[in-house]
Design an enzyme around this catalytic site. Structure first.
Site, PDB file in Angstrom:
ATOM      1  N   ASP A 156      18.199  -1.524  25.666  1.00 56.79           N
ATOM      2  CA  ASP A 156      17.520  -0.484  25.732  1.00 56.79           C
ATOM      3  C   ASP A 156      16.004  -0.142  25.674  1.00 56.79           C
ATOM      4  OD1 ASP A 156      19.904   0.522  25.535  1.00 56.79           O
ATOM      5  OD2 ASP A 156      20.013   1.271  23.487  1.00 56.79           O
TER       6      ASP A 156
HETATM    7  P1  NAP Z   1      20.493  -3.179  22.429  1.00 56.81           P
HETATM    8  O1  NAP Z   1      20.005  -2.089  23.464  1.00 56.81           O
HETATM    9  O2  NAP Z   1      21.392  -2.705  21.644  1.00 56.81           O
HETATM   10  O3  NAP Z   1      20.978  -4.588  23.529  1.00 56.81           O
HETATM   11  C1  NAP Z   1      21.269  -5.784  22.725  1.00 56.81           C
HETATM   12  C2  NAP Z   1      21.694  -6.510  24.029  1.00 56.81           C
HETATM   13  O4  NAP Z   1      22.065  -7.921  23.407  1.00 56.81           O
HETATM   14  C3  NAP Z   1      23.168  -6.130  24.462  1.00 56.81           C
HETATM   15  O5  NAP Z   1      22.993  -5.648  25.884  1.00 56.81           O
HETATM   16  C4  NAP Z   1      24.179  -7.276  24.464  1.00 56.81           C
HETATM   17  O6  NAP Z   1      24.592  -7.787  25.830  1.00 56.81           O
HETATM   18  C5  NAP Z   1      23.267  -8.517  24.050  1.00 56.81           C
HETATM   19  N1  NAP Z   1      23.728  -9.353  23.205  1.00 56.81           N
HETATM   20  C6  NAP Z   1      24.547  -9.123  22.336  1.00 56.81           C
HETATM   21  N2  NAP Z   1      24.684 -10.174  21.460  1.00 56.81           N
HETATM   22  C7  NAP Z   1      24.217 -11.286  22.327  1.00 56.81           C
HETATM   23  C8  NAP Z   1      23.954 -12.799  22.263  1.00 56.81           C
HETATM   24  N3  NAP Z   1      24.901 -13.367  21.113  1.00 56.81           N
HETATM   25  N4  NAP Z   1      23.479 -13.399  23.151  1.00 56.81           N
HETATM   26  C9  NAP Z   1      22.828 -12.772  23.970  1.00 56.81           C
HETATM   27  N5  NAP Z   1      22.700 -11.468  24.164  1.00 56.81           N
HETATM   28  C10 NAP Z   1      23.502 -10.786  23.329  1.00 56.81           C
HETATM   29  O7  NAP Z   1      19.133  -3.813  21.859  1.00 56.81           O
HETATM   30  P2  NAP Z   1      17.529  -3.372  21.637  1.00 56.81           P
HETATM   31  O8  NAP Z   1      17.155  -3.337  23.109  1.00 56.81           O
HETATM   32  O9  NAP Z   1      17.222  -4.360  20.656  1.00 56.81           O
HETATM   33  O10 NAP Z   1      17.496  -1.763  21.299  1.00 56.81           O
HETATM   34  C11 NAP Z   1      17.835  -1.341  20.082  1.00 56.81           C
HETATM   35  C12 NAP Z   1      18.654  -0.100  20.135  1.00 56.81           C
HETATM   36  O11 NAP Z   1      19.052   0.347  18.905  1.00 56.81           O
HETATM   37  C13 NAP Z   1      18.004   0.991  20.626  1.00 56.81           C
HETATM   38  O12 NAP Z   1      18.983   1.851  21.505  1.00 56.81           O
HETATM   39  C14 NAP Z   1      17.430   1.657  19.369  1.00 56.81           C
HETATM   40  O13 NAP Z   1      17.092   3.200  19.844  1.00 56.81           O
HETATM   41  C15 NAP Z   1      18.774   1.685  18.483  1.00 56.81           C
HETATM   42  N6  NAP Z   1      18.070   1.935  17.290  1.00 56.81           N
HETATM   43  C16 NAP Z   1      17.390   1.214  16.745  1.00 56.81           C
HETATM   44  C17 NAP Z   1      16.747   1.177  15.262  1.00 56.81           C
HETATM   45  C18 NAP Z   1      16.112   0.512  14.887  1.00 56.81           C
HETATM   46  O14 NAP Z   1      15.333   0.855  13.937  1.00 56.81           O
HETATM   47  N7  NAP Z   1      15.793  -0.742  15.299  1.00 56.81           N
HETATM   48  C19 NAP Z   1      17.111   2.789  14.693  1.00 56.81           C
HETATM   49  C20 NAP Z   1      17.983   3.320  15.339  1.00 56.81           C
HETATM   50  C21 NAP Z   1      18.449   3.175  16.743  1.00 56.81           C
HETATM   51  P3  NAP Z   1      25.702  -8.464  26.091  1.00 56.81           P
HETATM   52  O15 NAP Z   1      27.035  -7.954  25.386  1.00 56.81           O
HETATM   53  O16 NAP Z   1      25.863  -8.607  27.505  1.00 56.81           O
HETATM   54  O17 NAP Z   1      25.503  -9.659  25.526  1.00 56.81           O
END
Ligand code: NAP
Length: 462
Positions: free
Chosen positions: A389
């Site tokens: 994301d």
């Molecule tokens: P993400 O959008 O959740 O994507 C994580 C990606 O990691 C997935 O597409 C997954 O694809 C891949 N993945 C999972 N396990 C894996 C592994 N073992 N090896 C390789 N790849 C792996 O992560 P992000 O880009 O860090 O975004 C964070 C999200 O959390 C945002 O939408 C944000 O708004 C939300 N959020 C975060 C917080 C905060 O405080 N950090 C708070 C509220 C909301 P595959 O399944 O294909 O591997």
């Protein structure tokens, strides 16, 4: 004499908590901040234990043992990726304690005939906010742990209904203050508080749960302040106020990082669309092009500038040590390596910083989004490890996307992009990602830990 000693101990723990919060604001001093906060808590607990109002120590020992038995495994064995639900679970316990103290104090005051207006305000407030935090936190825990459906559960007129119920709770509170011995109002406040907690979290999608958890943290702080007033305990008032304020600021900061208004998070039922068919099928038309580890390693080894973008997948794979090794190997070859940290990468604020710090990546290699975004156009390779994301261009270009408006890392500006992920899984918000089908991008499929280990082997031989 003892009373003065207790107040002095409370004053020093309050000072330690304030200094700890300040130290927690910087990665370099965060560890010291945690140690100061823990020491401050120890001082506060020891001071409270010599309070002469304690009638018997037996139940305190039972509580200490039970808390230790539950808390130790929670602290030691729950993985970092499950931290948001663990925190939600802990909030439920903290709020339950505040609520039970409130009920106990009310019953005590009722029988002794000592319910003053001031004390009743504090007790009513404590029980109301405590109760809604208990059920709200359990709901958040259930959604994050996927025990409950993550998608928002909505019904017509929901916001009006919830706000009306909240208002009825406040009216009961006012009534209780006017008539403190009317227990029906006290029971009503407790019941409405429990119901509001459930209803408040129902329409909020799993994707917004970390914001909700932090807001509930703030409510638990308010309940603690009220407990402090009810028990005439200064440290509870100070700590509750710090907790309440910091939880609120953190919720605001997270909403800002996702470019969402606070009201939109609480009332917008975000995630209903994200789980829907239009959202999941929108965008990302095209084929993903794969790359082998040896080709990817060559590209990295002969690059001048590489920006590594960690995301939630890095945490799932627990590949922080391997990524550090890869960065060290590249630097030995005079490659300029930097890490781009998105404020909401992972599942809680600072998730990536904590993970990389654990592996010993130097803080001066970590760059916040606003400091590194300009530099992507100079990078030969952007290496995206389990991020989705936070690098999704739809946040800028697709008005219909649920993440439209969220600031993202400018990965698509790099000369080439290599993405490490296991397959075609979507990110947290459930939307497709055009970056993965861009002509600049190559996908290295597999678990991030295994892929990076292979990259290290190949870079050594390059
Ligand atoms: P993400 O959008 O959740 O994507 C994580 C990606 O990691 C997935 O597409 C997954 O694809 C891949 N993945 C999972 N396990 C894996 C592994 N073992 N090896 C390789 N790849 C792996 O992560 P992000 O880009 O860090 O975004 C964070 C999200 O959390 C945002 O939408 C944000 O708004 C939300 N959020 C975060 C917080 C905060 O405080 N950090 C708070 C509220 C909301 P595959 O399944 O294909 O591997």
């Amino acid at each position: 004499m003892i009373a003065t000693g207790i107040q002095l101990a409370y004053l020093s723990s309050a000072a330690l908590f304030v200094l700890a919060l300040r130290a927690l604001g910087q990665p370099t001093t965060a560890r010291r901040g945690m140690q100061m906060a823990a020491f401050g808590m120890l001082v506060a607990v020891c001071a409270t234990l010599v309070d002469q109002r304690i009638v018997s120590y037996e139940w305190l020992i039972v509580g200490l043992v039970a808390g230790g038995v539950i808390g130790y495994p929670l602290g030691m064995w729950v993985p970092m990726t499950a931290m948001p639900q663990r925190i939600a679970f802990s909030h439920a316990f903290g709020a339950l304690a505040a609520t039970l103290v409130g009920v106990g104090e009310y019953m005590h005051g009722f029988h002794e005939g000592t319910l003053t207006y001031g004390k009743t305000v504090a007790l009513g407030f404590e029980v109301f906010f405590g109760a809604l935090t208990v059920t709200g936190s359990l709901m958040a825990f259930g959604k994050l742990q996927e025990l409950l459906p993550g998608a928002p559960i909505t019904f017509r007129g929901q916001n009006v209904f919830n706000l009306s119920l909240f208002a009825i709770g406040v009216i009961c509170l006012v009534w209780l203050v006017v008539s403190p011995y009317d227990t029906a109002f006290f029971v009503a406040i407790l019941a409405i508080g429990l119901a509001v907690g459930v209803l408040m979290v129902l329409p909020i999608g799993g994707a917004d749960m970390p914001v909700v958890v932090s807001l509930l943290n703030s409510y638990a702080g308010l309940a603690a302040v009220a407990t402090g007033f009810a028990l005439d305990n200064n440290i509870l008032i100070v700590v509750g106020a710090l907790d309440g304020a910091s939880g609120f600021i953190l919720s605001m900061a997270m909403s800002k990082a996702m470019n969402r208004s606070f009201a939109n998070v609480l009332f917008g039922a975000f995630g209903a669309e994200a789980g829907g068919p239009e959202a999941t099928q929108a965008g990302a038309s095209g084929e993903m092009v794969g790359i082998d580890a040896d080709d990817a390693a060559l590209r990295l080894a002969f690059a001048r500038r590489v920006i590594i973008v960690p995301g939630y997948g890095l945490a799932v794979a627990q590949a922080q040590h391997q990524v550090r090794e890869l960065a060290d190997l590249l630097e030995k070859r005079d490659v300029d390596v930097r890490f781009a940290i998105h404020p909401v990468a992972g599942r809680m604020p600072g998730h990536m910083n904590v993970l990389l710090a654990e592996a010993g990546v130097s803080y001066d290699k970590l760059f916040d989004m606003e400091d590194i975004n300009e530099r992507f156009s100079d990078a030969d390779v952007a290496l995206v490890i389990g991020a989705n994301d936070v690098v999704n261009p739809a946040a800028r270009t697709n008005r219909s996307s649920p993440i439209y408006g969220m600031p993202i890392l400018n990965v698509q500006d790099a000369k080439s992009v290599i993405v490490l992920k296991r397959g075609r899984g979507k990110g947290f918000s459930g939307v497709e990602n055009d970056l993965f089908v861009s002509p600049k991008t190559n996908m290295l499929f597999g678990d991030a830990k295994q892929s990076i280990t292979q990259l290290c082997v190949e870079v050594k031989q390059a």
